[in-house]
Scaffold this motif. Structure first.
Motif, PDB file in Angstrom:
ATOM      1  N   THR A   7      -1.936  -7.939   7.981  1.00  0.00           N
ATOM      2  CA  THR A   7      -2.542  -6.931   7.110  1.00  0.00           C
ATOM      3  C   THR A   7      -2.522  -5.619   7.881  1.00  0.00           C
ATOM      4  O   THR A   7      -2.302  -5.587   9.085  1.00  0.00           O
ATOM      5  CB  THR A   7      -3.993  -7.270   6.704  1.00  0.00           C
ATOM      6  OG1 THR A   7      -4.825  -7.009   7.811  1.00  0.00           O
ATOM      7  CG2 THR A   7      -4.125  -8.690   6.218  1.00  0.00           C
ATOM      8  N   PHE A   8      -2.735  -4.557   7.156  1.00  0.00           N
ATOM      9  CA  PHE A   8      -2.725  -3.230   7.762  1.00  0.00           C
ATOM     10  C   PHE A   8      -4.112  -2.612   7.643  1.00  0.00           C
ATOM     11  O   PHE A   8      -4.251  -1.397   7.619  1.00  0.00           O
ATOM     12  CB  PHE A   8      -1.684  -2.352   7.051  1.00  0.00           C
ATOM     13  CG  PHE A   8      -0.274  -2.887   7.131  1.00  0.00           C
ATOM     14  CD1 PHE A   8       0.550  -2.545   8.199  1.00  0.00           C
ATOM     15  CD2 PHE A   8       0.224  -3.721   6.154  1.00  0.00           C
ATOM     16  CE1 PHE A   8       1.853  -3.029   8.283  1.00  0.00           C
ATOM     17  CE2 PHE A   8       1.528  -4.210   6.224  1.00  0.00           C
ATOM     18  CZ  PHE A   8       2.330  -3.867   7.290  1.00  0.00           C
ATOM     19  N   THR A   9      -5.124  -3.469   7.559  1.00  0.00           N
ATOM     20  CA  THR A   9      -6.472  -2.968   7.274  1.00  0.00           C
ATOM     21  C   THR A   9      -7.031  -2.110   8.403  1.00  0.00           C
ATOM     22  O   THR A   9      -7.969  -1.348   8.184  1.00  0.00           O
ATOM     23  CB  THR A   9      -7.453  -4.134   6.995  1.00  0.00           C
ATOM     24  OG1 THR A   9      -7.278  -5.097   8.028  1.00  0.00           O
ATOM     25  CG2 THR A   9      -7.210  -4.767   5.655  1.00  0.00           C
ATOM     26  N   ASP A  10      -6.480  -2.260   9.622  1.00  0.00           N
ATOM     27  CA  ASP A  10      -6.984  -1.444  10.731  1.00  0.00           C
ATOM     28  C   ASP A  10      -6.306  -0.075  10.811  1.00  0.00           C
ATOM     29  O   ASP A  10      -6.683   0.757  11.633  1.00  0.00           O
ATOM     30  CB  ASP A  10      -6.782  -2.169  12.074  1.00  0.00           C
ATOM     31  CG  ASP A  10      -7.689  -3.379  12.170  1.00  0.00           C
ATOM     32  OD1 ASP A  10      -8.702  -3.406  11.438  1.00  0.00           O
ATOM     33  OD2 ASP A  10      -7.367  -4.302  12.936  1.00  0.00           O
ATOM     34  N   THR A  11      -5.303   0.149   9.994  1.00  0.00           N
ATOM     35  CA  THR A  11      -4.589   1.426  10.042  1.00  0.00           C
ATOM     36  C   THR A  11      -5.469   2.513   9.430  1.00  0.00           C
ATOM     37  O   THR A  11      -6.073   2.309   8.376  1.00  0.00           O
ATOM     38  CB  THR A  11      -3.275   1.327   9.231  1.00  0.00           C
ATOM     39  OG1 THR A  11      -2.554   0.210   9.717  1.00  0.00           O
ATOM     40  CG2 THR A  11      -2.433   2.586   9.372  1.00  0.00           C
ATOM     41  N   SER A  12      -5.525   3.656  10.085  1.00  0.00           N
ATOM     42  CA  SER A  12      -6.400   4.711   9.549  1.00  0.00           C
ATOM     43  C   SER A  12      -5.695   5.468   8.426  1.00  0.00           C
ATOM     44  O   SER A  12      -4.468   5.610   8.425  1.00  0.00           O
ATOM     45  CB  SER A  12      -6.801   5.689  10.662  1.00  0.00           C
ATOM     46  OG  SER A  12      -5.723   6.563  10.920  1.00  0.00           O
ATOM     47  N   ILE A  13      -6.506   5.957   7.498  1.00  0.00           N
ATOM     48  CA  ILE A  13      -5.961   6.713   6.369  1.00  0.00           C
ATOM     49  C   ILE A  13      -5.346   8.025   6.870  1.00  0.00           C
ATOM     50  O   ILE A  13      -4.406   8.552   6.264  1.00  0.00           O
ATOM     51  CB  ILE A  13      -7.050   6.927   5.284  1.00  0.00           C
ATOM     52  CG1 ILE A  13      -6.419   7.220   3.912  1.00  0.00           C
ATOM     53  CG2 ILE A  13      -8.050   7.991   5.681  1.00  0.00           C
ATOM     54  CD1 ILE A  13      -5.821   6.045   3.230  1.00  0.00           C
TER      55      ILE A  13
END
Ligand code: SAM
Length: 291
Positions: A7-13
């Protein structure tokens, strides 16, 4: 995210925003001076030449006189066509650079009165856009690029969709020809690195920070889990051109597409296309209609 190894949930917006600001989607679709009428006409011609399924999926004329919310408008090719068809459209994007060009485009084509552009993170959409029930919520090639797609869907259900809303989105298809080409070519067959390899090479500019892919089952789970009901799903679009020619605005088909008869090509696109196009309703939508 259900069904994903990565998943890429840790990537910041912020990383996502920087990426799309550094190279707005379709920016090089024309060699004409950026911002000119000729430029925008050529951007549109190339987009619909390469992705001819878009007008049929979006059904532009159907939204004449209706309210449309477009999430992730990019340079605004579809936005212009909703506006020209007579829709009143609110178009949002994370990328200020894309929005700047989309605004300019609306003025060039004289439809600025029908479009409201807003810079917004779709994961927190109601902080930027006044909640209201829209006739159509449309998002083409966007929700798979945000770290938390489920948050975008939650925002739509709670604030922008009601029982009469149609929701149309395109997300990338996991079992696409392009995915196999990326994994076998660039990742040397390392299927366990599929998600990272696809993100790296999914766009014209390498290094996209977030790119999820979905199967028909996983997209249905995602939507059902967010209060939507899937009405139609189809797979389409294989990019058939030789890249060295394509970047010079020449359209020469690559092998094996160069020798495939058109019906066989269409059958292949419907099985292994890159675009998973979903139309859904939102029985759980909580938005209320404005006068
Ligand atoms: C592949 S482009 C598609 C643009 C346009 N829909 C099209 O078809 O040309 C993806 C767009 O999604 C936008 N985007 C990504 N994450 C977003 C988010 N969380 N909120 C709003 N826009 C986002 C990007 O800025 C970019 O313009």
């Amino acid at each position: 995210m259900a069904g994903h190894a990565t998943t890429f949930t840790d990537t910041s917006i912020d990383r996502v925003r920087e990426y799309w600001n550094s190279r707005p989607c379709n920016l090089r679709h024309s060699p004409a001076p950026v911002g000119s009428r000729e430029y925008f006409d050529q951007v549109e011609a190339r987009k619909y030449l390469v992705e001819p399924h878009i007008p049929g999926f979006a059904e532009f004329p159907r939204w004449d006189g209706k309210r449309v919310l477009e999430i992730g408008c990019g340079l605004g090719t579809d936005t212009m066509n909703f506006a020209r068809a007579g829709a009143r459209i609110t178009a949002v994007d994370l990328s200020s650079r894309s929005l700047e060009l989309a605004r300019q485009r609306a003025e060039v084509f004289g439809v600025q009165d029908r479009v409201t552009f807003i810079e917004a993170d779709a994961e927190r959409l109601s902080e930027f856009v006044e909640p209201a029930e829209y006739d159509l919520v449309y998002s083409f090639g966007v929700i798979h690029h945000t770290p938390h797609p489920d948050r975008v869907l939650e925002q739509i259900r709670k604030h922008f969709a009601g029982p009469r809303t149609t929701f149309k989105m395109m997300v990338y298809y996991r079992w696409a020809w392009k995915v196999f080409a990326i994994v076998l070519g660039e990742a040397h067959g390392a299927f366990w690195k599929l998600d990272q390899a696809v993100a790296r090479s999914s766009e014209a500019q390498t290094g996209c920070p977030v790119t999820y892919t979905y199967t028909k089952d996983s997209v249905e789970r995602l939507l059902n889990g967010s209060g939507f009901r899937v009405e139609d799903v189809f797979v389409d679009h294989i990019f058939p051109y030789r890249v060295p020619d394509y970047v010079k605005y020449r359209y020469v088909k690559a092998w094996p597409f160069s020798w495939l008869p058109a019906p066989a090509m269409r059958a292949l696109e419907h099985r292994l296309g890159w675009h998973l196009c979903v139309t859904a309703s939102c029985p759980g939508g909580e938005a209320t209609r404005q006068a």
